[in-house]
Design a protein around this motif. Structure first.
Motif, mmCIF file in Angstrom:
data_model
loop_
_atom_site.group_PDB
_atom_site.id
_atom_site.type_symbol
_atom_site.label_atom_id
_atom_site.label_comp_id
_atom_site.label_asym_id
_atom_site.label_seq_id
_atom_site.Cartn_x
_atom_site.Cartn_y
_atom_site.Cartn_z
ATOM 1 N N LEU A 34 0.744 -1.461 0.068
ATOM 2 C CA LEU A 34 0.069 -0.080 -0.007
ATOM 3 C C LEU A 34 0.803 1.275 0.121
ATOM 4 C CD1 LEU A 34 -2.623 -1.140 2.447
ATOM 5 C CD2 LEU A 34 -2.843 -0.605 0.174
ATOM 6 N N ILE A 35 1.803 1.401 0.877
ATOM 7 C CA ILE A 35 2.582 2.500 0.878
ATOM 8 C C ILE A 35 3.586 2.719 -0.207
ATOM 9 C CG2 ILE A 35 4.721 3.415 2.235
ATOM 10 C CD1 ILE A 35 3.611 2.066 4.682
ATOM 11 N N GLY A 36 3.655 1.490 -0.737
ATOM 12 C CA GLY A 36 4.870 1.390 -2.277
ATOM 13 C C GLY A 36 3.902 2.094 -3.487
ATOM 14 N N ASN A 37 2.606 1.923 -2.988
ATOM 15 C CA ASN A 37 1.654 2.313 -4.262
ATOM 16 C C ASN A 37 1.100 3.888 -3.928
ATOM 17 O OD1 ASN A 37 1.207 0.497 -6.702
ATOM 18 N ND2 ASN A 37 1.334 -0.820 -4.883
ATOM 19 N N GLY A 38 1.485 4.500 -3.000
ATOM 20 C CA GLY A 38 1.432 5.901 -3.009
ATOM 21 C C GLY A 38 0.195 6.500 -1.518
ATOM 22 N N VAL A 39 -0.263 5.257 -0.885
ATOM 23 C CA VAL A 39 -1.231 5.856 0.173
ATOM 24 C C VAL A 39 -0.605 6.979 1.092
ATOM 25 C CG1 VAL A 39 -2.352 3.755 -0.327
ATOM 26 C CG2 VAL A 39 -0.950 3.961 1.642
ATOM 27 N N SER A 40 -1.337 7.640 1.491
ATOM 28 C CA SER A 40 -1.100 8.754 2.433
ATOM 29 C C SER A 40 -0.931 8.399 3.938
ATOM 30 C CB SER A 40 -1.799 10.059 2.426
ATOM 31 O OG SER A 40 -1.811 10.340 1.044
ATOM 32 N N GLY A 41 -1.483 7.239 4.234
ATOM 33 C CA GLY A 41 -1.605 6.598 5.862
ATOM 34 C C GLY A 41 -2.135 5.228 5.559
ATOM 35 N N VAL A 42 -2.231 4.675 6.916
ATOM 36 C CA VAL A 42 -2.840 3.373 6.868
ATOM 37 C C VAL A 42 -3.526 3.072 8.087
ATOM 38 C CG1 VAL A 42 -1.245 2.099 5.368
ATOM 39 C CG2 VAL A 42 -0.616 2.138 7.628
ATOM 40 N N ILE A 43 -4.658 2.414 8.099
ATOM 41 C CA ILE A 43 -5.331 2.338 9.453
ATOM 42 C C ILE A 43 -5.552 0.655 9.540
ATOM 43 C CG2 ILE A 43 -7.450 2.736 10.653
ATOM 44 C CD1 ILE A 43 -8.033 5.043 8.665
ATOM 45 N N VAL A 44 -5.001 0.351 10.758
ATOM 46 C CA VAL A 44 -5.046 -1.021 10.969
ATOM 47 C C VAL A 44 -6.273 -1.302 12.005
ATOM 48 C CG1 VAL A 44 -2.746 -1.685 10.344
ATOM 49 C CG2 VAL A 44 -3.363 -0.875 12.753
ATOM 50 N N LEU A 45 -6.621 -2.484 12.077
ATOM 51 C CA LEU A 45 -7.823 -2.874 13.180
ATOM 52 C C LEU A 45 -9.096 -1.967 12.903
ATOM 53 C CD1 LEU A 45 -5.866 -3.118 16.561
ATOM 54 C CD2 LEU A 45 -6.618 -5.001 14.818
ATOM 55 N N PRO A 46 -9.442 -1.739 11.731
ATOM 56 C CA PRO A 46 -10.696 -1.203 11.605
ATOM 57 C C PRO A 46 -11.918 -2.143 11.563
ATOM 58 C CG PRO A 46 -9.706 -1.659 9.346
ATOM 59 C CD PRO A 46 -8.660 -1.940 10.476
ATOM 60 N N ALA A 69 6.345 -2.433 9.950
ATOM 61 C CA ALA A 69 5.977 -2.368 8.570
ATOM 62 C C ALA A 69 5.982 -0.958 8.040
ATOM 63 C CB ALA A 69 4.839 -3.305 8.311
ATOM 64 N N VAL A 70 5.290 -0.133 8.677
ATOM 65 C CA VAL A 70 5.198 1.412 8.235
ATOM 66 C C VAL A 70 6.740 2.129 8.416
ATOM 67 C CG1 VAL A 70 4.132 3.542 8.821
ATOM 68 C CG2 VAL A 70 2.807 1.397 8.621
ATOM 69 N N ALA A 71 7.277 1.970 9.190
ATOM 70 C CA ALA A 71 8.742 2.351 9.700
ATOM 71 C C ALA A 71 8.562 3.923 9.355
ATOM 72 C CB ALA A 71 9.473 1.582 8.742
ATOM 73 N N GLY A 72 7.632 4.452 9.959
ATOM 74 C CA GLY A 72 7.656 5.896 9.865
ATOM 75 C C GLY A 72 7.241 6.479 8.533
ATOM 76 N N ARG A 73 6.937 5.714 7.563
ATOM 77 C CA ARG A 73 7.064 6.609 6.170
ATOM 78 C C ARG A 73 5.432 7.184 6.128
ATOM 79 N NH1 ARG A 73 7.563 1.277 2.628
ATOM 80 N NH2 ARG A 73 6.876 0.207 4.405
ATOM 81 N N VAL A 74 4.549 6.774 6.737
ATOM 82 C CA VAL A 74 3.234 7.493 6.504
ATOM 83 C C VAL A 74 2.681 7.513 7.996
ATOM 84 C CG1 VAL A 74 2.730 6.958 4.084
ATOM 85 C CG2 VAL A 74 1.715 5.381 5.838
ATOM 86 N N PRO A 75 1.656 8.094 8.211
ATOM 87 C CA PRO A 75 0.921 7.988 9.703
ATOM 88 C C PRO A 75 0.252 6.554 9.539
ATOM 89 C CG PRO A 75 0.395 10.061 8.539
ATOM 90 C CD PRO A 75 1.050 9.427 7.486
ATOM 91 N N LEU A 76 0.366 6.014 10.801
ATOM 92 C CA LEU A 76 -0.396 4.858 11.256
ATOM 93 C C LEU A 76 -1.493 4.860 12.354
ATOM 94 C CD1 LEU A 76 -0.525 1.706 11.462
ATOM 95 C CD2 LEU A 76 1.096 1.730 12.977
ATOM 96 N N LEU A 77 -2.555 4.793 11.787
ATOM 97 C CA LEU A 77 -3.846 4.900 12.952
ATOM 98 C C LEU A 77 -4.184 3.596 13.228
ATOM 99 C CD1 LEU A 77 -3.824 7.651 11.453
ATOM 100 C CD2 LEU A 77 -6.017 7.780 11.989
ATOM 101 N N SER A 78 -4.803 3.435 14.390
ATOM 102 C CA SER A 78 -5.223 1.980 14.878
ATOM 103 C C SER A 78 -7.040 2.410 15.174
ATOM 104 C CB SER A 78 -4.784 1.511 16.014
ATOM 105 O OG SER A 78 -5.676 0.200 16.436
ATOM 106 N N GLY A 79 -7.587 1.451 14.594
ATOM 107 C CA GLY A 79 -9.404 1.270 15.029
ATOM 108 C C GLY A 79 -9.190 1.187 16.366
#
Length: 298
Positions: A34-46, A69-79
């Protein structure tokens, strides 16, 4: 300075093995894709990540794996999906220690709060940790509607910064801006309303089908956000039959099947959900395969 989230934030599916156990390697690989394809953030546990079906320690393991996995590249949110205010506060503190950078917060899962109680729920959560909060507004699924009037009462709580709007009424976007100005970031929470929502000024998208087609969904978002609605409509019309699957009660199975067919991710789910079979599976497969084939011609 207030947190400002923008762009495409996929609601990440939690990958499982056939026996229902966590497949953290596959989950991490999907996040990297996902990050490699340009998303701006990820949300786990939705909801899409089967949050309510996981044990406490499993949720912690998912967040820890995602942080790596994110390693600081984009914001990581959790549900964050809990029943009591005390449990929600405890979970928020734990997720912050694990390295989550924000929360996508459900209302109470066991009780339909009224307006006063909904305000108290989110204010209590905001006071429990230092993490910024995205309100998850899905009254269709959870029976609690965070209306513009409620947002007005939450405007004095700095850590509540965003709302994922999923009430199903596109007019709500304008109503929020008219009531609250730019106080909150407004994210579209329904895949098959994204172009309409961007036309009305949303600044982000919590997306399900981005799990399957991240590059295409990021392109769609950028086209519409940039005002190129002619090009956006062409791509949107191709993706919309698959986007409709994001609004079904079986969206977890449907989106995991899409990931499986697009790039080979495991499609296993945890009971009481069951894998798709028979006519339903054939129908969903046909939609996904048609989308794959049509995208290849663009």
């Amino acid at each position: 300075m207030m947190t400002r989230w923008t762009g495409v934030f996929p609601a990440v599916t939690t990958k499982l093995a056939a026996d229902g156990s966590l497949d953290l390697d596959a989950t991490a690989a999907s996040i990297d894709r996902l990050i490699g394809n340009g998303v701006s953030g990820v949300i786990v546990l939705p909801m899409l990540g089967e949050n309510a079906s996981l044990k406490v320690e499993e949720r912690d393991r998912v967040i820890a794996a995602a942080v790596e996995a994110v390693a600081g590249r984009v914001p990581l949110l959790s549900g964050l999906a809990q029943i009591s205010s005390a449990d929600a506060a405890e979970a928020a503190r734990r997720y912050e220690k694990l390295g989550a950078q924000g929360l996508m917060a459900f209302p109470s899962l066991a009780y339909k709060t009224d307006m006063r109680e909904t305000v108290a729920w989110y204010k209590s959560l905001a006071a429990s940790s230092g993490l910024p909060i995205m309100i998850y507004n899905n009254p269709i699924a959870y029976g609690v509607d965070v209306t513009p009037a409620i947002l007005e009462q939450l405007a004095d709580t700095p850590s509540i910064v965003c709302i994922k709007e999923e009430c199903g009424d596109i007019r709500r976007v304008t109503d929020i801006y008219n009531s609250c100005g730019d106080r909150f970031s407004v994210f579209c929470g329904v895949d098959d309303l994204i172009v309409e929502s961007l036309a009305l000024g949303v600044t982000g998208w919590v997306s399900g089908m981005t799990n399957a087609w991240p590059a295409e969904c990021v392109r769609l978002f950028n086209l519409a956000a940039g005002g190129d609605f002619a090009a956006a409509r062409t791509l949107y019309r191709v993706l919309t039959p698959a986007f409709h699957l994001d609004t079904h009660v079986k969206l977890v199975q449907y989106i995991k099947l899409a990931e499986h067919l697009v790039y080979g991710a495991p499609e296993w789910v945890r009971a009481p959900r069951l894998p798709l079979v028979g006519e339903e599976r054939s129908r969903v497969e046909a939609i996904i395969k048609t989308t794959i084939a049509t995208l290849a011609t663009l």
